[in-house]
Design a protein around this motif. Sequence first.
Motif, mmCIF file in Angstrom:
data_model
loop_
_atom_site.group_PDB
_atom_site.id
_atom_site.type_symbol
_atom_site.label_atom_id
_atom_site.label_comp_id
_atom_site.label_asym_id
_atom_site.label_seq_id
_atom_site.Cartn_x
_atom_site.Cartn_y
_atom_site.Cartn_z
ATOM 1 N N UNK A 81 0.731 -1.262 -0.052
ATOM 2 C CA UNK A 81 0.081 -0.073 -0.147
ATOM 3 C C UNK A 81 0.866 1.321 -0.045
ATOM 4 N N UNK A 82 0.257 2.233 -0.626
ATOM 5 C CA UNK A 82 1.030 3.666 -0.535
ATOM 6 C C UNK A 82 -0.075 4.648 0.253
ATOM 7 N N UNK A 83 -0.713 3.821 0.655
ATOM 8 C CA UNK A 83 -1.785 4.771 1.611
ATOM 9 C C UNK A 83 -1.103 5.522 3.009
ATOM 10 N N UNK A 84 -1.606 6.321 3.356
ATOM 11 C CA UNK A 84 -1.156 7.242 4.697
ATOM 12 C C UNK A 84 -1.598 6.322 5.982
ATOM 13 N N UNK A 85 -2.762 5.948 5.708
ATOM 14 C CA UNK A 85 -3.643 5.451 6.987
ATOM 15 C C UNK A 85 -3.238 4.071 6.972
ATOM 16 N N UNK A 86 -1.779 3.712 7.395
ATOM 17 C CA UNK A 86 -1.614 2.433 7.672
ATOM 18 C C UNK A 86 -2.267 1.689 8.846
ATOM 19 N N UNK A 87 -2.210 2.583 9.868
ATOM 20 C CA UNK A 87 -2.872 2.112 11.049
ATOM 21 C C UNK A 87 -4.459 1.371 10.829
ATOM 22 N N UNK A 88 -5.273 2.230 10.167
ATOM 23 C CA UNK A 88 -6.429 1.928 9.575
ATOM 24 C C UNK A 88 -6.456 0.479 8.772
ATOM 25 N N UNK A 98 -2.313 -11.414 7.516
ATOM 26 C CA UNK A 98 -1.812 -10.538 6.395
ATOM 27 C C UNK A 98 -0.441 -9.935 6.801
ATOM 28 N N UNK A 99 0.487 -9.604 5.980
ATOM 29 C CA UNK A 99 1.517 -8.536 6.514
ATOM 30 C C UNK A 99 1.390 -7.453 5.458
ATOM 31 N N UNK A 100 1.711 -6.155 6.148
ATOM 32 C CA UNK A 100 1.906 -5.110 5.127
ATOM 33 C C UNK A 100 3.268 -4.533 4.721
ATOM 34 N N UNK A 101 3.369 -4.396 3.380
ATOM 35 C CA UNK A 101 4.598 -3.971 2.896
ATOM 36 C C UNK A 101 4.224 -2.557 2.326
ATOM 37 N N UNK A 102 4.452 -1.273 3.273
ATOM 38 C CA UNK A 102 4.266 0.003 2.570
ATOM 39 C C UNK A 102 5.044 0.336 1.285
ATOM 40 N N UNK A 103 4.599 0.882 0.390
ATOM 41 C CA UNK A 103 5.261 1.583 -0.743
ATOM 42 C C UNK A 103 6.218 2.584 -0.250
ATOM 43 N N UNK A 104 7.209 3.012 -0.986
ATOM 44 C CA UNK A 104 8.075 1.950 -1.643
ATOM 45 C C UNK A 104 8.624 0.935 -0.975
ATOM 46 N N UNK B 394 -2.454 13.671 1.981
ATOM 47 C CA UNK B 394 -2.804 12.302 1.665
ATOM 48 C C UNK B 394 -2.509 11.936 0.213
ATOM 49 N N UNK B 395 -3.253 12.845 -0.547
ATOM 50 C CA UNK B 395 -3.059 12.437 -1.916
ATOM 51 C C UNK B 395 -1.778 12.547 -2.533
ATOM 52 N N UNK B 396 -0.982 13.677 -1.960
ATOM 53 C CA UNK B 396 0.416 13.998 -2.568
ATOM 54 C C UNK B 396 1.265 12.778 -2.290
ATOM 55 N N UNK B 397 1.207 12.128 -0.865
ATOM 56 C CA UNK B 397 1.860 11.108 -0.436
ATOM 57 C C UNK B 397 1.658 10.118 -1.247
#
Lengths: 136, 633
Positions: A81-88, A98-104, B394-397
Amino acid sequence: MATIMIVEDDRHISRVVALWLSRHGHEVRSAEDGLAALEMIRRDAPDMLITDVNLPRMDGLALLETVRQEGLIKSQAVVLTSRCDQQEIESRLVNLKAVVHPKPFSPLHLMETVENALANDQGCGAGSLADSAGGG
Amino acid sequence: MGILRRRTSGKYREELTPWVGLTLGALYVAAVLGVAYASLRIQQHEVDRTRMVGALKWTQWLSRSLDNLQDQGPQELTREMRRAAEEPGIAYCTLIDPEGTVIAHTDRKREGKPPAHYEWAPTDEPGVYLASTRDRQGLQVISTRLTGAGDRSRGYELRVGLAPHAFGSKQASMYTMAGYFVLAVLCLYLLIYHFLRRALTPLAVIRDRLLDLEDPIEERIQSLRLNQSFDQISTSWNRLIGFVSELQEEMRRASLSTDLSAAMDGYRSERLTDILMQIPFGVLVIEPDQTISFANRSAVGMLSEDGEPLDGESASKVMDEPLRLALLSPEKASRPGPSLASRWTDHTFQRIHGEVVLRFWSIASEGGDQETIIFVQDVTQTKEAERARDQFLYHVTHELRTPLTNIRAYAETLSQDVIDDEQTIRECYNVIMGETQRLSRLVEDILSVSQLEVGTARLQAADLKLNRILRTVVQDQQGMADAKNIDLVLHLPSKSVTLRGDKDRLNVVFTNLVGNAIKYTPEGGRVDVRCSVENQRARIAITDTGIGIDPKDQERIFDKFYRVDHPDVNAVPGTGLGLSIVQETLRVHGGTVSVESRPGEGTTFTVTLPALSLDSGPEEPEEPETVASVEEM
């Protein structure tokens, strides 16, 4: 050797992950949206799922939930995921194994996760893997 | 009293009229003297009459006895006459014969010459005539001419000199005494008058001035003062007046001070209330029994759904229980101080027009049992801005992570020798290059839209030929259109349109719009770019036969990073910033952009820009015409 399903709408990412998995001797199935992936999983019954979160038609979390509900894949999944809300995301992954691998992410690191998951799956049997959600 | 006179002009002054008193005094004396004189004259007349009667009686006796007396000789006659002369009132007697010779007399010195002319008047006595005259000494003389008593006495004249008014010294002294008495009375009167005048003048002045009390206070006090000619009275009175004046002044100052203070308090209070009523923050005062005792306009606007005043209402009308607990509990409410600004409570209200977020600060009064002051601010827009900012970040990131992921993954692939065939290696390099460009473009777009939004974008304003810009854009996009077999047609007006703006930024606007039209139009479709001028505004419509935009998405397509969730859209790479840049660029140029679309049929984006002028002459192309399909309208 295992059959691994990669679901990613960015074809470059899908391509590089497939390249690495192939080099590690795995068979790769690719899909660009959640619904297409679900159909392929039902049809091909892969050993492992690597999925992006933001996907057209059905997002990666919904796909994983469906897969787990239907018992289609037993082994640990990897969520990219490239999302910022990783906690959610992690909170939604509880009990979804499942295991999360944040992008990049690092492909090398991803391969290690994949190999460990497959090894655990083979060694301990389906469902015995520790829930590592939140790790990685 | 007559000596105290009030002037008819109505203005009173200290003035006496001494001549009035003196005139009255003189009249009084004259009256007394007149009466005395009349009395004297009456008395004198009575004496004269008595003497006359006496003299006449004596003359009558003489005329009767004259014949006999002549016989006795002059001595006897003289003796008789002297005896007669002893009668009261008779000074002397002289007997004169018809020849005029004095034959007997009582006082030779007083005899006197006979008068030259007599007017004889008959008497009751036959043969006796009387004449009245004055002798040389001024004494009244009564002459008696004997004509009938006897022959011997015929022609004789008896002259009797009456004595001066025989008022005695006793009478004279009585009249002198009366005169002195009158003088004394007059002097007494004058003395009384003088002292009365001295005593009553200040009283009169005081009276007159007290009657003038309708004058303003300052003049009143000053006018009440007496001049120093009234000695102690004026000194005492002036001291009293001074005291009263000071007292009055003190009272006036006190009153003025009180009035001023009250007025200032009133003014301040009104002004502060007015300011409180007008400030754009809500202010509420809530009593311990949770009654709202004050609510300014902003508070009413924010909290009262029906717009009715809140004064006297219960706080429960506008606040639910959790909010009241949070604001009105003594332990929850803040104390006045610097920490107040950072201690607020946000609460979301559901209104007819949507959600409203209000931020509350509450201040508990000292002691905890007094009213609570609550400030309210509508932070709906702030919250939305915060949300938009968070969304933007959020979108930028998110958007940055995708190209970064590819760059990292492919670079790691190359570095780990995962692949060995040349083509795949080249592919990896190409991906890295492409993603780097994508990343760069993304950063530029983010910067561009941010600068346009914030207003820090620098515009290189110049007079631009719109036709030329559109030709360039269409020319640049022609390759992409050809690749999808799309007809890209530019319709230009016969007159060249000049407008003022930033050439590069307007280029981006039309490139984005024409590029989107080509991207979202299936192969074999058509894209028309039409330029026209209406009401001094250039109107550019970009119409495609593409996939169209759902009405619910049409409202949001200009939002930053918004991309329609559609497979055909997802298939096309994009940052979601293109239309935001279009909208913001046009906004700073005084232009507009709007969209009309029917899903599955196509979309028209219409841009308007203020036009400077229209040139009727043929436009000289800036560079050789390479656009294949340009239609002149």
